[in-house]
Design a protein around this motif. Structure first.
Motif, PDB file in Angstrom:
ATOM      1  N   LEU A   1      14.451 -10.165  -9.827  1.00  0.00           N
ATOM      2  CA  LEU A   1      14.314 -10.009  -8.381  1.00  0.00           C
ATOM      3  C   LEU A   1      15.604 -10.287  -7.619  1.00  0.00           C
ATOM      4  O   LEU A   1      15.605 -10.341  -6.405  1.00  0.00           O
ATOM      5  CB  LEU A   1      13.163 -10.884  -7.877  1.00  0.00           C
ATOM      6  CG  LEU A   1      11.803 -10.442  -8.432  1.00  0.00           C
ATOM      7  CD1 LEU A   1      10.733 -11.464  -8.115  1.00  0.00           C
ATOM      8  CD2 LEU A   1      11.415  -9.071  -7.915  1.00  0.00           C
TER       9      LEU A   1
ATOM     10  N   THR B   1      13.176  -4.536  -1.977  1.00  0.00           N
ATOM     11  CA  THR B   1      12.345  -5.737  -1.925  1.00  0.00           C
ATOM     12  C   THR B   1      12.590  -6.528  -0.647  1.00  0.00           C
ATOM     13  O   THR B   1      11.661  -7.094  -0.079  1.00  0.00           O
ATOM     14  CB  THR B   1      12.620  -6.636  -3.147  1.00  0.00           C
ATOM     15  OG1 THR B   1      12.352  -5.886  -4.333  1.00  0.00           O
ATOM     16  CG2 THR B   1      11.747  -7.880  -3.139  1.00  0.00           C
ATOM     17  N   TYR B   2      13.833  -6.564  -0.186  1.00  0.00           N
ATOM     18  CA  TYR B   2      14.208  -7.392   0.959  1.00  0.00           C
ATOM     19  C   TYR B   2      14.755  -6.543   2.103  1.00  0.00           C
ATOM     20  O   TYR B   2      15.584  -5.666   1.895  1.00  0.00           O
ATOM     21  CB  TYR B   2      15.290  -8.394   0.571  1.00  0.00           C
ATOM     22  CG  TYR B   2      15.001  -9.182  -0.676  1.00  0.00           C
ATOM     23  CD1 TYR B   2      14.167 -10.294  -0.644  1.00  0.00           C
ATOM     24  CD2 TYR B   2      15.555  -8.819  -1.903  1.00  0.00           C
ATOM     25  CE1 TYR B   2      13.901 -11.024  -1.788  1.00  0.00           C
ATOM     26  CE2 TYR B   2      15.292  -9.543  -3.055  1.00  0.00           C
ATOM     27  CZ  TYR B   2      14.465 -10.639  -2.986  1.00  0.00           C
ATOM     28  OH  TYR B   2      14.200 -11.350  -4.135  1.00  0.00           O
TER      29      TYR B   2
ATOM     30  N   VAL C   1      10.298  -9.831   3.194  1.00  0.00           N
ATOM     31  CA  VAL C   1       9.931  -9.313   1.882  1.00  0.00           C
ATOM     32  C   VAL C   1       9.012  -8.109   2.083  1.00  0.00           C
ATOM     33  O   VAL C   1       8.149  -8.117   2.965  1.00  0.00           O
ATOM     34  CB  VAL C   1       9.218 -10.411   1.054  1.00  0.00           C
ATOM     35  CG1 VAL C   1       8.774  -9.874  -0.291  1.00  0.00           C
ATOM     36  CG2 VAL C   1      10.128 -11.614   0.876  1.00  0.00           C
ATOM     37  N   SER C   2       9.196  -7.080   1.263  1.00  0.00           N
ATOM     38  CA  SER C   2       8.376  -5.869   1.372  1.00  0.00           C
ATOM     39  C   SER C   2       6.895  -6.198   1.180  1.00  0.00           C
ATOM     40  O   SER C   2       6.545  -7.186   0.530  1.00  0.00           O
ATOM     41  CB  SER C   2       8.813  -4.827   0.334  1.00  0.00           C
ATOM     42  OG  SER C   2       8.448  -5.250  -0.957  1.00  0.00           O
TER      43      SER C   2
ATOM     44  N   LYS D   1       4.765  -4.842  -0.702  1.00  0.00           N
ATOM     45  CA  LYS D   1       4.380  -4.826  -2.115  1.00  0.00           C
ATOM     46  C   LYS D   1       4.673  -6.154  -2.808  1.00  0.00           C
ATOM     47  O   LYS D   1       3.965  -6.542  -3.731  1.00  0.00           O
ATOM     48  CB  LYS D   1       5.129  -3.703  -2.843  1.00  0.00           C
ATOM     49  CG  LYS D   1       4.627  -2.321  -2.472  1.00  0.00           C
ATOM     50  CD  LYS D   1       5.524  -1.203  -2.961  1.00  0.00           C
ATOM     51  CE  LYS D   1       5.618  -1.116  -4.446  1.00  0.00           C
ATOM     52  NZ  LYS D   1       6.389   0.071  -4.898  1.00  0.00           N
ATOM     53  N   GLN D   2       5.699  -6.864  -2.369  1.00  0.00           N
ATOM     54  CA  GLN D   2       6.116  -8.112  -3.021  1.00  0.00           C
ATOM     55  C   GLN D   2       5.732  -9.369  -2.231  1.00  0.00           C
ATOM     56  O   GLN D   2       5.962 -10.481  -2.697  1.00  0.00           O
ATOM     57  CB  GLN D   2       7.643  -8.115  -3.227  1.00  0.00           C
ATOM     58  CG  GLN D   2       8.142  -7.017  -4.122  1.00  0.00           C
ATOM     59  CD  GLN D   2       7.813  -7.270  -5.588  1.00  0.00           C
ATOM     60  OE1 GLN D   2       7.260  -8.291  -5.970  1.00  0.00           O
ATOM     61  NE2 GLN D   2       8.161  -6.322  -6.426  1.00  0.00           N
ATOM     62  N   LYS D   3       5.151  -9.184  -1.063  1.00  0.00           N
ATOM     63  CA  LYS D   3       4.858 -10.307  -0.163  1.00  0.00           C
ATOM     64  C   LYS D   3       4.074 -11.429  -0.844  1.00  0.00           C
ATOM     65  O   LYS D   3       4.449 -12.593  -0.775  1.00  0.00           O
ATOM     66  CB  LYS D   3       4.083  -9.780   1.041  1.00  0.00           C
ATOM     67  CG  LYS D   3       4.208 -10.576   2.280  1.00  0.00           C
ATOM     68  CD  LYS D   3       3.447  -9.865   3.401  1.00  0.00           C
ATOM     69  CE  LYS D   3       4.034 -10.225   4.725  1.00  0.00           C
ATOM     70  NZ  LYS D   3       3.378  -9.531   5.826  1.00  0.00           N
TER      71      LYS D   3
ATOM     72  N   ARG E   1       3.662 -12.077  -4.018  1.00  0.00           N
ATOM     73  CA  ARG E   1       4.422 -12.653  -5.136  1.00  0.00           C
ATOM     74  C   ARG E   1       5.450 -13.688  -4.664  1.00  0.00           C
ATOM     75  O   ARG E   1       5.738 -14.646  -5.362  1.00  0.00           O
ATOM     76  CB  ARG E   1       5.125 -11.518  -5.875  1.00  0.00           C
ATOM     77  CG  ARG E   1       5.883 -11.944  -7.086  1.00  0.00           C
ATOM     78  CD  ARG E   1       6.458 -10.740  -7.784  1.00  0.00           C
ATOM     79  NE  ARG E   1       7.089 -11.113  -9.024  1.00  0.00           N
ATOM     80  CZ  ARG E   1       7.704 -10.278  -9.806  1.00  0.00           C
ATOM     81  NH1 ARG E   1       7.769  -9.007  -9.500  1.00  0.00           N
ATOM     82  NH2 ARG E   1       8.271 -10.687 -10.910  1.00  0.00           N
ATOM     83  N   PHE E   2       6.009 -13.485  -3.462  1.00  0.00           N
ATOM     84  CA  PHE E   2       7.066 -14.359  -2.959  1.00  0.00           C
ATOM     85  C   PHE E   2       6.577 -15.512  -2.090  1.00  0.00           C
ATOM     86  O   PHE E   2       7.339 -16.440  -1.833  1.00  0.00           O
ATOM     87  CB  PHE E   2       8.070 -13.543  -2.143  1.00  0.00           C
ATOM     88  CG  PHE E   2       9.121 -12.899  -2.982  1.00  0.00           C
ATOM     89  CD1 PHE E   2      10.272 -13.583  -3.314  1.00  0.00           C
ATOM     90  CD2 PHE E   2       8.959 -11.616  -3.444  1.00  0.00           C
ATOM     91  CE1 PHE E   2      11.243 -12.993  -4.089  1.00  0.00           C
ATOM     92  CE2 PHE E   2       9.922 -11.011  -4.219  1.00  0.00           C
ATOM     93  CZ  PHE E   2      11.077 -11.703  -4.543  1.00  0.00           C
TER      94      PHE E   2
END
Length: 173
Positions: free
Chosen positions: A73, A99-100, A120-121, A123-125, A127-128
């Motif tokens: 990442l 992603t960012y 954060v995108s 799709k990844q929100k 996860r982060f």
């Protein structure tokens, strides 16, 4: 007219030239790469510039001490304008894999102060959420360290005019 080159084509050609101009001898040796990952805060400008532009070194030279997922990442983002052109604020950048989203705003009262916001995108929100990230500029200066909350993190920054807008974004945990 035939034979004219658009500004967009010129920037793409310059970007491709930057990537293609890295020769095999320019690549960072594995031992040095391991040191950089251990002490990323002390990385020098040339090594960081190389990591940002090189298609080989960052993805392929993961240190053995990290799991591959620990650096998956890590992403880079940089300003697409010509190097000599004056920076206008706000700057909005998107990382290499999307992603960012990074926005840097200038303070209206003090032109050398600002705010950096990393989003954060979608799709990844998830996860982060709750994870800590840092953003390091092209001179090796850490300009943000913070924990993701509701998909974003922000921080005030000083010396806005000295920031090199070649950025490395990395999760810390």
């Amino acid at each position: 007219m035939k034979g004219q080159i658009t500004l967009k084509e010129a920037f793409r050609a310059w970007e491709q030239y930057q990537f293609d101009s890295l020769t095999e001898s320019d690549h960072i040796k594995k031992e040095r790469m391991d040191q950089l990952f251990e002490t990323i805060d002390d990385i020098n400008h040339e090594n960081l510039k190389h990591l940002i532009f090189c298609k080989t070194c960052l993805p392929d030279s993961k240190p053995d001490s990290f799991e591959k997922s620990a650096t998956d990442l890590w992403e880079t983002a940089w300003r697409k304008a010509a190097a000599g052109s004056k920076i206008k604020w706000p700057q909005k950048l998107v990382s290499s894999n999307g992603t960012y989203g990074i926005e840097i705003r200038q303070n209206e009262d003090n032109k050398n102060m600002g705010l950096i916001i990393v989003t954060v995108s979608e799709k990844q929100k998830e996860r982060f959420e709750g994870k800590e990230i840092s953003v390091i500029d092209g001179k090796g200066k850490k300009i943000l360290t913070g924990q993701i909350h509701k998909g974003e993190v922000f921080q005030r920054i000083k010396n806005l005019q000295s920031i090199d807008l070649k950025l490395l974004v990395r999760p810390i945990n």
